[in-house]
Design a protein around this motif. Sequence first.
Motif, PDB file in Angstrom:
ATOM      1  N   TYR A  51     -44.558-111.460  18.670  1.00 35.82           N
ATOM      2  CA  TYR A  51     -45.105-110.185  18.178  1.00 35.82           C
ATOM      3  C   TYR A  51     -44.981-110.079  16.658  1.00 35.82           C
ATOM      4  O   TYR A  51     -45.901-109.612  15.975  1.00 35.82           O
ATOM      5  CB  TYR A  51     -44.393-109.011  18.846  1.00 35.82           C
ATOM      6  CG  TYR A  51     -44.892-107.662  18.400  1.00 35.82           C
ATOM      7  CD1 TYR A  51     -46.124-107.175  18.825  1.00 35.82           C
ATOM      8  CD2 TYR A  51     -44.140-106.875  17.528  1.00 35.82           C
ATOM      9  CE1 TYR A  51     -46.582-105.944  18.406  1.00 35.82           C
ATOM     10  CE2 TYR A  51     -44.592-105.635  17.112  1.00 35.82           C
ATOM     11  CZ  TYR A  51     -45.820-105.175  17.548  1.00 35.82           C
ATOM     12  OH  TYR A  51     -46.287-103.956  17.118  1.00 35.82           O
ATOM     13  N   ILE A  54     -47.683-112.157  15.135  1.00 37.94           N
ATOM     14  CA  ILE A  54     -48.984-111.489  15.230  1.00 37.94           C
ATOM     15  C   ILE A  54     -49.159-110.518  14.066  1.00 37.94           C
ATOM     16  O   ILE A  54     -50.210-110.479  13.415  1.00 37.94           O
ATOM     17  CB  ILE A  54     -49.117-110.739  16.569  1.00 37.94           C
ATOM     18  CG1 ILE A  54     -49.212-111.728  17.734  1.00 37.94           C
ATOM     19  CG2 ILE A  54     -50.353-109.829  16.559  1.00 37.94           C
ATOM     20  CD1 ILE A  54     -49.127-111.076  19.100  1.00 37.94           C
ATOM     21  N   ASN A  55     -48.132-109.720  13.804  1.00 38.51           N
ATOM     22  CA  ASN A  55     -48.220-108.757  12.707  1.00 38.51           C
ATOM     23  C   ASN A  55     -48.290-109.443  11.347  1.00 38.51           C
ATOM     24  O   ASN A  55     -48.964-108.958  10.433  1.00 38.51           O
ATOM     25  CB  ASN A  55     -47.022-107.801  12.762  1.00 38.51           C
ATOM     26  CG  ASN A  55     -47.227-106.682  13.750  1.00 38.51           C
ATOM     27  OD1 ASN A  55     -47.820-105.656  13.436  1.00 38.51           O
ATOM     28  ND2 ASN A  55     -46.756-106.888  14.967  1.00 38.51           N
ATOM     29  N   THR A 223     -54.701-114.713  17.226  1.00 40.06           N
ATOM     30  CA  THR A 223     -53.901-113.527  17.567  1.00 40.06           C
ATOM     31  C   THR A 223     -54.099-113.120  19.023  1.00 40.06           C
ATOM     32  O   THR A 223     -53.169-112.629  19.670  1.00 40.06           O
ATOM     33  CB  THR A 223     -54.230-112.349  16.647  1.00 40.06           C
ATOM     34  OG1 THR A 223     -55.643-112.078  16.675  1.00 40.06           O
ATOM     35  CG2 THR A 223     -53.811-112.636  15.211  1.00 40.06           C
ATOM     36  N   TRP A 224     -55.301-113.335  19.546  1.00 40.45           N
ATOM     37  CA  TRP A 224     -55.565-113.017  20.957  1.00 40.45           C
ATOM     38  C   TRP A 224     -54.697-113.907  21.850  1.00 40.45           C
ATOM     39  O   TRP A 224     -54.083-113.439  22.811  1.00 40.45           O
ATOM     40  CB  TRP A 224     -57.043-113.225  21.260  1.00 40.45           C
ATOM     41  CG  TRP A 224     -57.496-112.675  22.602  1.00 40.45           C
ATOM     42  CD1 TRP A 224     -57.233-113.191  23.833  1.00 40.45           C
ATOM     43  CD2 TRP A 224     -58.276-111.496  22.811  1.00 40.45           C
ATOM     44  NE1 TRP A 224     -57.813-112.426  24.808  1.00 40.45           N
ATOM     45  CE2 TRP A 224     -58.459-111.375  24.223  1.00 40.45           C
ATOM     46  CE3 TRP A 224     -58.857-110.554  21.970  1.00 40.45           C
ATOM     47  CZ2 TRP A 224     -59.206-110.334  24.784  1.00 40.45           C
ATOM     48  CZ3 TRP A 224     -59.591-109.516  22.537  1.00 40.45           C
ATOM     49  CH2 TRP A 224     -59.753-109.410  23.923  1.00 40.45           C
ATOM     50  N   LEU A 226     -51.924-115.397  20.964  1.00 36.78           N
ATOM     51  CA  LEU A 226     -50.521-115.039  20.752  1.00 36.78           C
ATOM     52  C   LEU A 226     -50.151-113.770  21.527  1.00 36.78           C
ATOM     53  O   LEU A 226     -49.052-113.679  22.095  1.00 36.78           O
ATOM     54  CB  LEU A 226     -50.241-114.847  19.260  1.00 36.78           C
ATOM     55  CG  LEU A 226     -50.188-116.123  18.418  1.00 36.78           C
ATOM     56  CD1 LEU A 226     -50.085-115.781  16.934  1.00 36.78           C
ATOM     57  CD2 LEU A 226     -49.003-117.006  18.843  1.00 36.78           C
ATOM     58  N   LYS A 227     -51.050-112.777  21.540  1.00 36.60           N
ATOM     59  CA  LYS A 227     -50.789-111.558  22.317  1.00 36.60           C
ATOM     60  C   LYS A 227     -50.700-111.898  23.805  1.00 36.60           C
ATOM     61  O   LYS A 227     -49.865-111.338  24.533  1.00 36.60           O
ATOM     62  CB  LYS A 227     -51.886-110.533  22.057  1.00 36.60           C
ATOM     63  CG  LYS A 227     -51.752-109.248  22.878  1.00 36.60           C
ATOM     64  CD  LYS A 227     -50.430-108.535  22.647  1.00 36.60           C
ATOM     65  CE  LYS A 227     -50.348-107.907  21.289  1.00 36.60           C
ATOM     66  NZ  LYS A 227     -49.128-107.057  21.137  1.00 36.60           N
ATOM     67  N   GLU A 230     -47.308-113.385  24.272  1.00 30.19           N
ATOM     68  CA  GLU A 230     -46.273-112.352  24.194  1.00 30.19           C
ATOM     69  C   GLU A 230     -46.133-111.619  25.532  1.00 30.19           C
ATOM     70  O   GLU A 230     -45.024-111.483  26.066  1.00 30.19           O
ATOM     71  CB  GLU A 230     -46.629-111.348  23.090  1.00 30.19           C
ATOM     72  CG  GLU A 230     -45.651-110.187  22.979  1.00 30.19           C
ATOM     73  CD  GLU A 230     -46.259-108.985  22.282  1.00 30.19           C
ATOM     74  OE1 GLU A 230     -45.635-107.907  22.342  1.00 30.19           O
ATOM     75  OE2 GLU A 230     -47.362-109.103  21.695  1.00 30.19           O
TER      76      GLU A 230
END
Length: 342
Positions: A51, A54-55, A223-224, A226-227, A230
């Motif tokens: 997370y 991602i940020n 990021t998709w 990685l989410k 997560e």
Amino acid sequence: MKNSTLAKIGINILLTLAIMAAILYFIDFSKLVRILMGAKLEFIALALAVYLLINALMAARIWKLLHGLGAKVGYAEVLKTQFGGMLASDVTPARSGYFFTAFSISAKHRIGLEKTMTVIFGPQLLEFFLKIVAGAAVLYLAIGKVSVIGSNSLFAALFVLAVVAGIAFFGLLMFSRRFLGLFSFAKGLPFGAKAFYFFGLMQNESPILLREIKFLLGLEVVTWLLKTLEWSLYFWALGLSVSSGDMVADFGFFLIFHALITFLQFIPLPTVAGAGTSEAAAAAVLAAFGIPIEAGVAFMFLTRGGMLFADLLGLPAILEFAKSKNIGEIFEFEKRIGKEVD
């Protein structure tokens, strides 16, 4: 802080608590606690690390696009404000507190709001559209699981047509001023003004988005994924699986599932960041895949709790803002869009 804002905050909190209380009332609370207590900390730690990454990437997107517009802001400053916006979004309806990121950067570094709004929210329009498509897909799968529509080919055809129509609709809103003008009446509707100005701003500054389209699409893919990782890690932390322990299949499921639930958190409901409603929806969908209701609720509590814990890194940015501004503005940013842009 205005009395009307305080009243709104109070109503949102009360409704959120009421929904949460209703959820806890209708499930086995002791079972929920046992599931949470049995969570594997190593998986939770990995999920938090993902997370944070991602940020960091979202902040990099803002930083790169701002530099493309000639606005020189340090990456560390953007990252701090990114977490501030995320923290504000955790405690506001429809996550509208994320406007903090745009307004804070604009005010502190004297950058035109049209620039910060575009680089922050322009790429998110693409993300929202993808979430709608993915959300529709997971609902289709869930409904099929409980044999409501089964293999109804008509429904499948209508679904495909809806996706194609959505692509055309959003494409015209993004790049056609004439088409956007047809929806000028939206400026007088709750949250309609927000959407109208989003598209107007993106059209004004769209060249930077088009120039960086490869970068934006590539980052969106990363990021998709990685989410997805997560949420999968939080799921596995509770020892859950929708595919009899097949982690690859679980990952594939969360590839679209997380999009549906995170999109629900942006729906303008009078609750704190969709709290309660998104948990209920997620538990219902997971139940269609054989996950007990208590486990589904525990999973959503874990994802929300982990996010809020990590977003506390944005507290310094919020406190810095509060020194010079009314902290209540965090709950009123969406009302200022039209006024600030005009």
